[in-house]
Scaffold this active site. Structure first.
Site, PDB file in Angstrom:
ATOM      1  N   TRP A  10       0.753  -1.087  -0.006  1.00 12.36           N
ATOM      2  CA  TRP A  10       0.163   0.090  -0.048  1.00 12.36           C
ATOM      3  C   TRP A  10       0.752   1.259  -0.199  1.00 12.36           C
ATOM      4  CZ3 TRP A  10      -4.396  -1.138   4.140  1.00 12.36           C
ATOM      5  CH2 TRP A  10      -5.322  -2.046   3.575  1.00 12.36           C
ATOM      6  N   HIS A  95      12.777  -1.989  -1.197  1.00 17.21           N
ATOM      7  CA  HIS A  95      12.094  -1.323  -2.265  1.00 17.21           C
ATOM      8  C   HIS A  95      12.850  -0.259  -3.192  1.00 17.21           C
ATOM      9  CE1 HIS A  95       8.600   0.365  -4.442  1.00 17.21           C
ATOM     10  NE2 HIS A  95       8.146  -0.742  -4.502  1.00 17.21           N
ATOM     11  N   GLU A  97      11.923   2.511  -3.926  1.00 19.36           N
ATOM     12  CA  GLU A  97      11.635   3.963  -3.224  1.00 19.36           C
ATOM     13  C   GLU A  97      12.449   3.994  -2.184  1.00 19.36           C
ATOM     14  OE1 GLU A  97       7.408   3.234  -3.175  1.00 19.36           O
ATOM     15  OE2 GLU A  97       7.349   3.041  -5.523  1.00 19.36           O
ATOM     16  N   GLU A 167      11.157  -6.197  -9.560  1.00 15.85           N
ATOM     17  CA  GLU A 167      10.412  -4.888  -9.834  1.00 15.85           C
ATOM     18  C   GLU A 167      11.314  -4.128 -10.728  1.00 15.85           C
ATOM     19  OE1 GLU A 167       7.017  -4.232  -7.046  1.00 15.85           O
ATOM     20  OE2 GLU A 167       8.820  -3.265  -5.966  1.00 15.85           O
ATOM     21  N   SER A 213       3.273  -2.199 -12.035  1.00 12.52           N
ATOM     22  CA  SER A 213       2.233  -1.908 -12.929  1.00 12.52           C
ATOM     23  C   SER A 213       1.481  -3.066 -13.121  1.00 12.52           C
ATOM     24  CB  SER A 213       2.583  -1.061 -14.008  1.00 12.52           C
ATOM     25  OG  SER A 213       2.898   0.224 -14.016  1.00 12.52           O
ATOM     26  N   GLY A 234       1.291  -2.613  -6.160  1.00  7.26           N
ATOM     27  CA  GLY A 234       1.250  -1.346  -5.725  1.00  7.26           C
ATOM     28  C   GLY A 234      -0.045  -0.550  -5.861  1.00  7.26           C
ATOM     29  N   GLY A 235      -0.364   0.291  -6.770  1.00  5.99           N
ATOM     30  CA  GLY A 235      -1.576   0.990  -6.957  1.00  5.99           C
ATOM     31  C   GLY A 235      -2.864   0.223  -7.180  1.00  5.99           C
TER      32      GLY A 235
HETATM   33  P1  13P Z   1       2.762  -0.212  -9.153  1.00  8.48           P
HETATM   34  O1  13P Z   1       1.904  -1.588  -8.878  1.00  8.48           O
HETATM   35  O2  13P Z   1       2.038   0.786  -8.405  1.00  8.48           O
HETATM   36  O3  13P Z   1       3.518  -0.101 -10.203  1.00  8.48           O
HETATM   37  O4  13P Z   1       3.795  -0.378  -7.601  1.00  8.48           O
HETATM   38  C1  13P Z   1       4.741  -1.550  -7.848  1.00  8.48           C
HETATM   39  C2  13P Z   1       5.269  -1.853  -6.544  1.00  8.48           C
HETATM   40  O5  13P Z   1       6.377  -0.902  -6.334  1.00  8.48           O
HETATM   41  C3  13P Z   1       4.961  -2.669  -5.668  1.00  8.48           C
HETATM   42  O6  13P Z   1       6.017  -2.638  -4.746  1.00  8.48           O
END
Ligand code: 13P
Length: 249
Positions: A10, A95, A97, A167, A213, A234-235
């Site tokens: 999330w 991750h 990020e 990822e 994605s 993610g999203g």
């Molecule tokens: P999205 O599914 O929003 O592209 O994000 C992927 C993600 O970073 C899951 O850890």
């Protein structure tokens, strides 16, 4: 046979109320689904609430990060012991990020992985190349470097429990997912690296997810690949119907 694992990341979304609304709907739609393992990784602030909602279901709780010490004067940090106390079984580590915005390098990722295993948490280790790196043909080098750095000094008893999420950074939050075959190729490479470092048995036991994605339209493209065992979403995991669609498909 590796059990498929779909995890919801999330990120920094959802208040406690939002989390509660999601769970009410997801639990009623999914009706204690057990064919795949389902892990929900909310922000720290909703871990307690999510645990209360899912404790009598097959679903598992995961955190999005940890600090490697058990306790101490580390203002603002959360320890693996605290995560266990909250009922977490999984923790996302490394991750992109966190690598991008919080300076996490392979050495930090390695400390966090060790700490997770030492304290009974299963890490979901995230790795992946940036777009420039893919364009320059460096994807394999990056994957090899990230895995070797992350797994430095870890033994095979731990590593076989690991989940690795491939990822590609350029696919995260962009709506441009990788192609199924390309993700499968990287997943094969990951198993080769693990086989060389540990053994063929360990390489066959670890589970590899694709992330970037993922949505209900493309999930089957990834889950039909022989080396891919699930997804880190993610999203599309923020909406209970969409996430349930992904889990179900
Ligand atoms: P999205 O599914 O929003 O592209 O994000 C992927 C993600 O970073 C899951 O850890």
């Amino acid at each position: 046979m590796r059990k498929k694992i779909i995890a919801a990341n999330w990120k920094m979304y959802k208040t406690i109320k939002d989390a509660e609304n999601f769970l009410r709907e997801f639990l009623s739609l999914s009706n204690n689904y057990t064919e795949k393992e389902v892990v929900i990784c909310p922000p720290f602030t909703s871990l307690f609430l999510v645990r209360e909602y899912i404790k009598d279901t097959p679903y598992k709780l995961g955190a999005q990060n940890l600090f490697w010490e058990k306790e101490g004067a580390y203002t603002g940090e959360i320890s693996p012991i605290m995560l266990r106390d909250l009922g977490c079984e999984y923790v996302i580590i490394g991750h992109s990020e966190r690598r991008q915005y919080f300076g996490e390098d392979d050495e930090i990722v390695n400390k966090k992985l060790k700490s997770a295993f030492d304290n009974g948490l299963i890490p979901i280790l995230c790795i992946g190349e940036k777009w420039e790196e893919r364009e320059k043909g460096k994807t394999n080098d990056i994957i090899i470097k990230q895995i070797n750095g992350a797994l430095e000094g870890l033994d095979k008893e731990n590593v076989k429990k690991l989940v690795i999420a491939y990822e590609p950074v350029w696919a995260i939050g962009t709506g441009h997912s990788a192609r199924g075959e390309d993700a499968n190729e990287v997943a094969s490479l990951i198993r080769e690296i693990i086989e060389k470092k540990y053994s063929g048995v360990v390489a066959q036991e670890i589970r590899i997810q694709y992330g970037g994605s993922v949505n209900p339209k493309n999930i089957s493209e990834f889950l039909s690949q022989p080396e891919i065992d699930g997804a880190l979403v993610g999203g599309a995991s923020l909406n209970p119907q969409t996430f349930w669609e992904i889990v179900r498909i």
